[in-house]
Write a protein that holds these residues in place. Sequence first.
Motif: not given
Length: 275
Positions: A65-80, A121-131
């Motif tokens: 939870k203390k890493t990058y968007n960790g809390a957001s990813f965990d929250e979505i994953f736990n709900q699903i 749900e995860i796609k709502k919080i990540v970029e569409k593309s990365y380098y």
Amino acid sequence: MKNFISFFLGLLLISCNQKNETIVKKTNTIKETAPLEKIDIDTTLFSVYDLSKTTTAIVVNLQEKKTYNGASFDEIFNQIETKDSLYNVLYGSQTNKIKNFEYYDTLGSYKLIKSKKLENEIKKIVEKSYYVYGTKGFSEVTINDVVVGLDECRTSIIAFPIQNFDTIKNGKPIFCSKQLLKIEYQKSYLETQYKIRQYEEKESINYDYKDNIKTKVFANIGDAYFAYNDDFLWGKYPGKSKCKFPGRSIYIVKKDKPIKKFWVDGLDLFGIPCD
């Protein structure tokens, strides 16, 4: 309780088939970008790993939870997961519960599964593309799939598979960013690499868990040096790998000044919580 964990886990500051993934751009022309220190590191950098012979992916660690968007990813994953019992994948035929997921790739170190609900749900919080940056070059990739690798003891992950990353041109994929970094690939980093290895040996001397895989420096942005610890076998050939804590890192190395850890990210493939 053990006093220390592996080098990468102790230093964390932030911590089937490839399908439908396309490369939208390939270039080694460096564009201007903000200095590394001014980039929002918590939401910018992610590690990239070979998870099997057929799946290479951008990886986000769960339960950090203390890493990058960790809390957001965990929250979505736990709900699903609460509704769809995704952890049933660990029990296979031992459970009679309905499977609300499909298998994506079971040939690597992780049994990767795909949940359409989680993906949406995860796609709502990540970029569409990365380098994605390799050991020799980089290319831009789009995100189409979201998969999960779950384990009771090892690091559980959310992964974004990538396809057609040109390893001949760009080398082995190491990490990615949402912003284009002004990264340089020099012919040799032996002097800096030696200093970083000495620093790591001192830092990890009393750790109970650590790898014998030596740090390799492959690129830099000024005084910021990009490195990895990986034998690149654990995903494709788990039985042949000696790497239990693959990781990626950035160190600030300046002449006549102490080395500074800028960013470190890694996986626990040993399973420390169950030891």
